[in-house]
Design a protein around this motif. Sequence first.
Motif, PDB file in Angstrom:
ATOM      1  N   THR A  94       0.735  -1.158  -0.132  1.00  0.00           N
ATOM      2  CA  THR A  94       0.023   0.080   0.112  1.00  0.00           C
ATOM      3  C   THR A  94       0.842   1.216   0.208  1.00  0.00           C
ATOM      4  OG1 THR A  94      -0.068   0.071   2.553  1.00  0.00           O
ATOM      5  CG2 THR A  94      -1.859  -1.220   1.204  1.00  0.00           C
ATOM      6  N   THR A 147       1.327   3.780   1.867  1.00  0.00           N
ATOM      7  CA  THR A 147       1.138   4.072   3.464  1.00  0.00           C
ATOM      8  C   THR A 147       2.263   4.371   4.108  1.00  0.00           C
ATOM      9  OG1 THR A 147       0.826   1.842   4.009  1.00  0.00           O
ATOM     10  CG2 THR A 147      -1.220   3.197   3.205  1.00  0.00           C
ATOM     11  N   ARG A 157       0.886  -1.984  -7.018  1.00  0.00           N
ATOM     12  CA  ARG A 157       0.534  -2.489  -5.811  1.00  0.00           C
ATOM     13  C   ARG A 157       0.321  -3.705  -5.350  1.00  0.00           C
ATOM     14  NH1 ARG A 157      -1.848   2.787  -3.743  1.00  0.00           N
ATOM     15  NH2 ARG A 157      -0.654   4.310  -4.957  1.00  0.00           N
TER      16      ARG A 157
END
Length: 335
Positions: free
Chosen positions: A299, A301, A316
């Motif tokens: 991800t 993040t 991804r």
Amino acid sequence: MNRHTGGIILFILFNCLPYLCTAAAYGDNCTDTSECTDGSYLECNTDKKCSCSTGYIANGTVCNADLGTGCSNVVSCYDQNSECVGVLTQCSCKNTHYDDNGDKSGGTCQLKNILGEECPDPNTVLGTCSTGNSGCSYDDSSSTNYRCKCVSPNVVQNGKCVEATWSNWSNWESCSLTCGSGTRTRTRTCSVANSCTGIATESESCSNGVCPVDGIWGNWTPWSACSPTCGDSSGQRTRSRNCDSPAASNGGNECVGDKIQTLQCTISKCPVDGGLSEWSAWSSCSVSCAGGSQTRSRTCTNPTPQYDGKDCTGHRSETQACEIQACPGDLKHDI
């Protein structure tokens, strides 16, 4: 001869010669002019009477000299406004009068004219104006075409003819400026207002040295960008100006005030670009035999994009083959 007798003889000689002791006087009978008292002013006329000669005028029982005619201490002038100057000279008008016949016999003495009065033709009669420095000049408004006027360069002032003259120049006034190039003037006055030829005021350039120049600020520069451009703290932006419009010179004062100005500014959070996390573990294979697939993912993040930061780049998820061995049933079929 005694003193008394001698005095009588001298009296007779003094008073009778050369005119009064002849045989005939004015109005007496005569046969020849030589018999009349004095042939210079008496003559024997056609009536055989002693009468006044040409140029002489009878005045009672005596002959008076006409204007322009010889006169003496014996023969006086006929015109009351004339006079006999010297001995055996002519009768002439007094200074206050003029001969209207131009100093010729037969004229009369007329009172001289003052400024502005009409006068006779100066080509025939001279000295007709009484005011000093005046003359009889052409004037078509006059019935005689002439009028008493001041003779140039004289002008009228208080009824007199005076020469209009300039006074001496005044001293130069102070320079109009205390420094740098200015002007200064001087004046003079005319003795008769508005009558002199030339200028009453004169000007010239003057200088009292170089003027000090005080400095003046130039325009402000535009405000700079806020510094820093992003972050957690407040920032600043600045602008500046120079003392060069003009710069101070020649002892002038420098500019007063700030050369640089600073202004607080609010900054936003810095952009945070997104970062991919670590890959997850592979998922279970989709089949237990005969070939399947399994996946893993990650991800955006690490960190997550914030404050207009860039999104993550890259895959991804990933997929790979798994359990590629043949299933047991398939092996028996082959035997």
